[in-house]
Design a protein around this motif. Structure first.
Motif: not given
Length: 155
Positions: A38-41, A49-50, A67-68, A75-79
């Motif tokens: 679990k990355l985000d939170d 972050c993704a 994502k919604g 894409v920015d979150q995955v990067e």
């Protein structure tokens, strides 16, 4: 930095990650060792972050963003997640050596982006920068991790 605190080991036949009604399921017929991080939170709080990283030992890492509609932001979150995982250390690495285990990005969203040129441009830049595939699918999905890691994936 370590992701161990947010890592969950699974040998289930279906390894599932979900958030806000979006779901990605990774088929694990061999009941191999998968790690869900679990990355985000989880590992990261209040930063870009993704949502998850799904890892299969000796195979690869799929960064998952559930994502919604804002797939360009996804894409920015995955990067950002790829960069985090490089710093975080993967359970696939030999001590003191960088891993050659491949990455891929998987965005599960509610809007299908095939005709969206802004996503296609970001996808092309992502591939050039990371030498890794980036897939975007709408709705729920079941995937084989090995197929997601390929450019002709994810299904």
């Amino acid at each position: 930095m370590t992701c161990a605190e947010s890592r969950e080991l699974s040998t289930d036949s279906r390894v599932k990650v979900e958030e806000n009604g979006r779901v990605a399921v990774f088929i694990n017929e061999d009941r191999a060792r998968f790690h869900k991080v679990k990355l985000d939170d989880g590992v990261v709080k209040g930063e870009l972050c993704a949502d998850f990283a799904v890892l299969r030992e000796s195979v690869g890492v799929v960064i998952v963003e559930l994502k919604g509609t804002d797939i360009e932001h996804a894409v920015d979150q995955v990067e950002a997640a790829i960069e985090l995982m490089k710093k975080c250390g993967r359970p696939l690495e030999k001590k003191g050596r960088a891993s050659a285990i491949p990455f891929a990005g998987l965005i599960v969203c509610s809007r299908y982006p095939k005709s969206d040129t802004s996503f296609q441009k970001k996808q092309k830049k992502f591939v050039a920068k990371h030498k890794a595939p980036l897939h975007c699918v709408s709705g729920r999905g079941e995937f084989k991790l090995e197929k997601v890691l390929r450019f002709d994936g994810p299904r």
